[in-house]
Scaffold this motif. Structure first.
Motif, PDB file in Angstrom:
ATOM      1  N   ASP A  36       2.024  17.477  -9.487  1.00 59.26           N
ATOM      2  CA  ASP A  36       1.705  18.919  -9.696  1.00 59.26           C
ATOM      3  C   ASP A  36       0.257  19.760  -9.995  1.00 59.26           C
ATOM      4  N   THR A  37      -0.441  19.084 -10.437  1.00 63.46           N
ATOM      5  CA  THR A  37      -1.988  18.996 -10.155  1.00 63.46           C
ATOM      6  C   THR A  37      -2.452  19.302  -8.576  1.00 63.46           C
ATOM      7  N   THR A  38      -1.538  18.719  -7.823  1.00 66.68           N
ATOM      8  CA  THR A  38      -2.826  18.901  -6.724  1.00 66.68           C
ATOM      9  C   THR A  38      -1.781  19.885  -6.056  1.00 66.68           C
ATOM     10  N   ALA A  39      -0.507  20.559  -6.394  1.00 65.87           N
ATOM     11  CA  ALA A  39      -0.684  21.848  -5.922  1.00 65.87           C
ATOM     12  C   ALA A  39      -1.004  22.582  -5.694  1.00 65.87           C
ATOM     13  N   LEU A  40      -1.440  23.055  -7.419  1.00 67.37           N
ATOM     14  CA  LEU A  40      -1.915  23.731  -8.177  1.00 67.37           C
ATOM     15  C   LEU A  40      -3.701  23.878  -8.457  1.00 67.37           C
ATOM     16  N   ILE A  84      -5.601  27.009  -5.720  1.00 67.35           N
ATOM     17  CA  ILE A  84      -7.031  27.492  -5.636  1.00 67.35           C
ATOM     18  C   ILE A  84      -8.072  27.216  -5.195  1.00 67.35           C
ATOM     19  N   ASN A  85      -8.071  26.172  -4.833  1.00 67.26           N
ATOM     20  CA  ASN A  85      -9.250  25.904  -3.723  1.00 67.26           C
ATOM     21  C   ASN A  85      -9.657  26.926  -2.441  1.00 67.26           C
ATOM     22  N   ASN A  86      -7.993  27.120  -2.027  1.00 63.41           N
ATOM     23  CA  ASN A  86      -7.851  28.107  -0.873  1.00 63.41           C
ATOM     24  C   ASN A  86      -8.787  29.470  -1.223  1.00 63.41           C
ATOM     25  N   THR A  87      -7.719  29.813  -2.168  1.00 60.62           N
ATOM     26  CA  THR A  87      -8.402  31.325  -2.807  1.00 60.62           C
ATOM     27  C   THR A  87     -10.185  31.201  -2.903  1.00 60.62           C
ATOM     28  N   LEU A  88     -10.332  29.882  -3.172  1.00 62.21           N
ATOM     29  CA  LEU A  88     -11.927  30.809  -3.282  1.00 62.21           C
ATOM     30  C   LEU A  88     -12.878  29.987  -2.045  1.00 62.21           C
ATOM     31  N   ARG A  89     -11.465  28.958  -0.837  1.00 64.89           N
ATOM     32  CA  ARG A  89     -12.500  28.881   0.505  1.00 64.89           C
ATOM     33  C   ARG A  89     -12.261  30.729   0.852  1.00 64.89           C
ATOM     34  N   LYS A  90     -11.082  31.119   0.404  1.00 64.25           N
ATOM     35  CA  LYS A  90     -10.975  32.187   1.123  1.00 64.25           C
ATOM     36  C   LYS A  90     -11.865  33.727   0.871  1.00 64.25           C
ATOM     37  N   ASN A  91     -11.978  33.572  -0.645  1.00 60.13           N
ATOM     38  CA  ASN A  91     -12.988  34.729  -1.204  1.00 60.13           C
ATOM     39  C   ASN A  91     -14.439  34.343  -0.414  1.00 60.13           C
ATOM     40  N   ARG A  92     -14.708  32.714  -0.103  1.00 63.31           N
ATOM     41  CA  ARG A  92     -16.069  32.322   0.144  1.00 63.31           C
ATOM     42  C   ARG A  92     -15.888  33.308   1.526  1.00 63.31           C
ATOM     43  N   ARG A  93     -15.951  33.211   2.597  1.00 68.08           N
ATOM     44  CA  ARG A  93     -15.177  33.402   3.660  1.00 68.08           C
ATOM     45  C   ARG A  93     -15.287  34.622   4.059  1.00 68.08           C
ATOM     46  N   ILE A  94     -14.415  35.546   2.775  1.00 68.00           N
ATOM     47  CA  ILE A  94     -14.626  36.883   2.994  1.00 68.00           C
ATOM     48  C   ILE A  94     -16.007  37.536   3.000  1.00 68.00           C
ATOM     49  N   LEU A  95     -17.152  37.347   1.555  1.00 72.98           N
ATOM     50  CA  LEU A  95     -18.118  37.736   1.271  1.00 72.98           C
ATOM     51  C   LEU A  95     -19.231  37.288   2.532  1.00 72.98           C
ATOM     52  N   GLN A  96     -19.112  35.952   2.675  1.00 74.27           N
ATOM     53  CA  GLN A  96     -19.349  35.573   3.965  1.00 74.27           C
ATOM     54  C   GLN A  96     -19.445  36.543   5.028  1.00 74.27           C
ATOM     55  N   ASP A 113       0.957  -1.354  -0.135  1.00 76.41           N
ATOM     56  CA  ASP A 113       0.141  -0.319  -0.074  1.00 76.41           C
ATOM     57  C   ASP A 113       0.681   1.318   0.278  1.00 76.41           C
ATOM     58  N   ALA A 114       1.574   1.166   1.111  1.00 73.03           N
ATOM     59  CA  ALA A 114       3.119   2.999   0.748  1.00 73.03           C
ATOM     60  C   ALA A 114       3.601   2.486  -0.460  1.00 73.03           C
ATOM     61  N   CYS A 115       3.944   2.155  -1.363  1.00 72.07           N
ATOM     62  CA  CYS A 115       4.483   1.976  -2.520  1.00 72.07           C
ATOM     63  C   CYS A 115       3.072   2.341  -4.251  1.00 72.07           C
ATOM     64  N   ARG A 116       2.145   2.091  -3.318  1.00 79.12           N
ATOM     65  CA  ARG A 116       1.189   1.999  -4.362  1.00 79.12           C
ATOM     66  C   ARG A 116       0.450   3.835  -3.750  1.00 79.12           C
ATOM     67  N   ASN A 117       0.490   4.510  -2.650  1.00 76.24           N
ATOM     68  CA  ASN A 117      -0.125   5.490  -2.093  1.00 76.24           C
ATOM     69  C   ASN A 117       1.330   5.734  -2.577  1.00 76.24           C
ATOM     70  N   ASN A 118       3.082   6.429  -3.168  1.00 76.68           N
ATOM     71  CA  ASN A 118       3.403   7.613  -3.029  1.00 76.68           C
ATOM     72  C   ASN A 118       3.824   7.053  -4.835  1.00 76.68           C
ATOM     73  N   TYR A 119       3.568   5.659  -5.142  1.00 73.21           N
ATOM     74  CA  TYR A 119       3.770   6.233  -7.429  1.00 73.21           C
ATOM     75  C   TYR A 119       2.275   7.075  -7.307  1.00 73.21           C
ATOM     76  N   ASN A 120       0.950   6.888  -6.558  1.00 76.32           N
ATOM     77  CA  ASN A 120      -0.165   7.912  -7.404  1.00 76.32           C
ATOM     78  C   ASN A 120      -0.344  10.107  -6.100  1.00 76.32           C
ATOM     79  N   ASN A 121       0.807   9.490  -5.555  1.00 73.84           N
ATOM     80  CA  ASN A 121       1.173  10.864  -5.100  1.00 73.84           C
ATOM     81  C   ASN A 121       1.872  11.875  -5.415  1.00 73.84           C
ATOM     82  N   LYS A 122       2.855  10.977  -5.864  1.00 79.50           N
ATOM     83  CA  LYS A 122       3.992  11.579  -7.400  1.00 79.50           C
ATOM     84  C   LYS A 122       3.393  11.573  -8.389  1.00 79.50           C
ATOM     85  N   LEU A 123       2.448  10.785  -9.077  1.00 75.06           N
ATOM     86  CA  LEU A 123       1.705  11.337 -10.494  1.00 75.06           C
ATOM     87  C   LEU A 123       0.996  12.626 -10.428  1.00 75.06           C
ATOM     88  N   ASN A 124      -0.325  12.733  -8.656  1.00 78.56           N
ATOM     89  CA  ASN A 124      -0.416  13.589  -8.935  1.00 78.56           C
ATOM     90  C   ASN A 124       0.048  14.558  -8.578  1.00 78.56           C
TER      91      ASN A 124
END
Length: 119
Positions: free
Chosen positions: A37-41, A45-57, A24-35
């Protein structure tokens, strides 16, 4: 018979014919490496959307779910106009930009109408 190796660490695989990872460790490590680049982006974006929502709220303090807010106040709280979840065009020709259930539209001058959409 063909020798199969773990996609992450290269260890020889034993067992099922469709096995791809030795643990399972190798499966998780492989998929974490695979994703990674997109995960950080996506995380940024999700952090910015949550911040915008909180400000509007926080800007809506009345029971009717609306507030007139100066542009200066939105910017001072760190609101980012670049990130929204969807756009709503009304029958009257107004365009609202939403961060989840909270939206805004430009008014005259440097003011914005902030609204909460009823579910």
């Amino acid at each position: 018979m063909e020798t199969r190796n773990c996609l992450d660490c290269g260890t020889k695989l034993l067992g099922r014919a469709d096995k791809k990872f030795c643990s399972d460790a190798c499966r998780n490590n492989y998929n974490n490496k695979l994703n990674s680049d997109t995960t950080a982006l996506m995380r940024n974006i999700n952090n910015t959307l949550r911040k915008n929502r909180r400000i509007l709220q926080e800007l809506i303090t009345t029971e009717d779910g609306k507030a007139n807010v100066p542009l200066k106040k939105l910017l001072s709280q760190g609101f980012s106009f670049e990130y929204i979840t969807h756009i709503l065009n009304t029958k009257t020709g107004n365009t609202y930009y939403f961060c989840y259930e909270y939206g805004y539209r430009k008014l005259d001058g440097d003011y914005y109408l902030v609204v909460r959409r009823a579910e």
